[in-house]
Write an enzyme that holds these catalytic residues in place. Structure first.
Site, PDB file in Angstrom:
ATOM      1  N   ASN A  45       0.950  -1.122  -0.212  1.00 49.56           N
ATOM      2  CA  ASN A  45       0.073  -0.029  -0.013  1.00 49.56           C
ATOM      3  C   ASN A  45       0.890   1.222  -0.039  1.00 49.56           C
ATOM      4  O   ASN A  45       1.933   1.322   0.598  1.00 49.56           O
ATOM      5  CB  ASN A  45      -1.093  -0.088   1.254  1.00 49.56           C
ATOM      6  CG  ASN A  45      -0.605  -0.215   2.586  1.00 49.56           C
ATOM      7  OD1 ASN A  45       0.665  -1.106   2.700  1.00 49.56           O
ATOM      8  ND2 ASN A  45      -1.134   0.055   3.534  1.00 49.56           N
ATOM      9  N   CYS A  49     -10.777  -3.072  -4.086  1.00 50.69           N
ATOM     10  CA  CYS A  49      -9.944  -4.249  -4.495  1.00 50.69           C
ATOM     11  C   CYS A  49     -10.481  -5.265  -5.120  1.00 50.69           C
ATOM     12  O   CYS A  49     -10.029  -5.947  -5.892  1.00 50.69           O
ATOM     13  CB  CYS A  49      -8.757  -4.513  -3.396  1.00 50.69           C
ATOM     14  SG  CYS A  49      -7.527  -3.267  -3.079  1.00 50.69           S
ATOM     15  N   CYS A 100     -10.193  -4.980   0.455  1.00 52.63           N
ATOM     16  CA  CYS A 100     -11.444  -3.984   0.679  1.00 52.63           C
ATOM     17  C   CYS A 100     -12.371  -4.133  -0.635  1.00 52.63           C
ATOM     18  O   CYS A 100     -11.880  -4.826  -1.409  1.00 52.63           O
ATOM     19  CB  CYS A 100     -10.727  -2.796   0.758  1.00 52.63           C
ATOM     20  SG  CYS A 100     -10.345  -1.804  -0.772  1.00 52.63           S
ATOM     21  N   GLU A 135      -3.190  -4.565  -2.828  1.00 52.95           N
ATOM     22  CA  GLU A 135      -3.626  -5.593  -3.988  1.00 52.95           C
ATOM     23  C   GLU A 135      -3.713  -4.793  -5.373  1.00 52.95           C
ATOM     24  O   GLU A 135      -3.500  -5.350  -6.430  1.00 52.95           O
ATOM     25  CB  GLU A 135      -4.967  -5.804  -3.643  1.00 52.95           C
ATOM     26  CG  GLU A 135      -5.155  -6.762  -2.319  1.00 52.95           C
ATOM     27  CD  GLU A 135      -5.290  -5.929  -1.170  1.00 52.95           C
ATOM     28  OE1 GLU A 135      -4.824  -4.777  -1.101  1.00 52.95           O
ATOM     29  OE2 GLU A 135      -6.179  -6.356  -0.240  1.00 52.95           O
ATOM     30  N   GLU A 170       0.269   5.288   0.690  1.00 54.67           N
ATOM     31  CA  GLU A 170      -0.561   6.330   0.938  1.00 54.67           C
ATOM     32  C   GLU A 170      -0.186   7.641   0.721  1.00 54.67           C
ATOM     33  O   GLU A 170       0.909   7.869   0.284  1.00 54.67           O
ATOM     34  CB  GLU A 170      -0.532   6.161   2.845  1.00 54.67           C
ATOM     35  CG  GLU A 170      -1.103   4.692   3.139  1.00 54.67           C
ATOM     36  CD  GLU A 170      -1.293   4.941   4.618  1.00 54.67           C
ATOM     37  OE1 GLU A 170      -0.732   5.563   5.623  1.00 54.67           O
ATOM     38  OE2 GLU A 170      -2.083   3.819   5.117  1.00 54.67           O
ATOM     39  N   CYS A 193      -4.225   0.637  -2.409  1.00 53.34           N
ATOM     40  CA  CYS A 193      -3.893  -0.370  -1.614  1.00 53.34           C
ATOM     41  C   CYS A 193      -2.816  -1.593  -2.350  1.00 53.34           C
ATOM     42  O   CYS A 193      -2.815  -1.308  -3.425  1.00 53.34           O
ATOM     43  CB  CYS A 193      -5.338  -1.218  -1.600  1.00 53.34           C
ATOM     44  SG  CYS A 193      -6.569  -0.496  -0.450  1.00 53.34           S
TER      45      CYS A 193
HETATM   46  N1  THU Z   1      -5.171  -1.529   2.758  1.00 49.39           N
HETATM   47  C1  THU Z   1      -4.549  -2.416   1.929  1.00 49.39           C
HETATM   48  O1  THU Z   1      -3.407  -1.923   1.248  1.00 49.39           O
HETATM   49  N2  THU Z   1      -5.304  -3.531   1.392  1.00 49.39           N
HETATM   50  C2  THU Z   1      -6.724  -3.761   1.711  1.00 49.39           C
HETATM   51  O2  THU Z   1      -7.468  -4.407   1.349  1.00 49.39           O
HETATM   52  C3  THU Z   1      -7.290  -2.902   2.957  1.00 49.39           C
HETATM   53  C4  THU Z   1      -6.618  -1.855   3.206  1.00 49.39           C
HETATM   54  C5  THU Z   1      -4.541  -0.372   2.932  1.00 49.39           C
HETATM   55  C6  THU Z   1      -5.057   0.909   2.955  1.00 49.39           C
HETATM   56  C7  THU Z   1      -4.256   1.779   3.938  1.00 49.39           C
HETATM   57  O3  THU Z   1      -3.195   2.183   3.419  1.00 49.39           O
HETATM   58  C8  THU Z   1      -4.300   1.054   4.976  1.00 49.39           C
HETATM   59  O4  THU Z   1      -4.430  -0.336   4.536  1.00 49.39           O
HETATM   60  C9  THU Z   1      -5.516   1.251   6.009  1.00 49.39           C
HETATM   61  O5  THU Z   1      -6.648   1.194   5.357  1.00 49.39           O
END
Ligand code: THU
Length: 126
Positions: free
Chosen positions: A42, A89, A86, A55, A44, A53
């Protein structure tokens, strides 16, 4: 490649996560039908909604390199809960391989397995 090996790649990818805001590092390892693996973490952003994310990072890497047929994805986070993908994704991956397998880990590396179509039935399409 075994599930465990794929999950280890996801765990290693999580070490590159850029997570100054949530401090929640996620790694993904996406296996294509031809055996090639693309990893992602991920990434940010201060504009929080622009966060990508793990994925989707892996998926965009794969598609941009000409790979669109996926067999499995392993998702790792050092979390108390299974790190399931999520909604965005799920939709994003379904575009390419709705029947792929999704391995979702938690801290310690134990994981549960789902079919993507089970996690995301009736995806949007037109
Ligand atoms: N996140 C992911 O990378 N994948 C997911 O399926 C769920 C959430 C990340 C996004 C964000 O940087 C952190 O997790 C908290 O939500």
């Amino acid at each position: 490649m075994t599930d465990r090996e794929l999950m280890l790649m996801a765990k290693e990818a999580s070490l590159n996560a850029y997570v100054p805001y949530s401090r929640f590092a996620v790694g993904a390892a996406l296996e294509c039908m031809d055996g090639k693996v693309f990893t992602g973490c991920n990434v940010e952003n201060a504009a929080l909604g622009d966060t990508i994310c793990a994925e989707r990072t892996a998926c965009v890497k794969a598609v941009s390199e000409g790979h669109k047929d996926f067999r499995r994805i392993a998702i790792y986070a050092d979390s108390e809960n299974w790190c399931t993908p999520c909604g965005s994704c799920r939709q994003f991956l379904s575009e390419f391989s709705p029947e792929m397998e999704v391995l979702c880990a938690k801290a310690g590396g134990r994981y549960v397995s789902y079919k993507l179509s089970e996690l995301m039935p009736h995806t949007f399409n037109f």
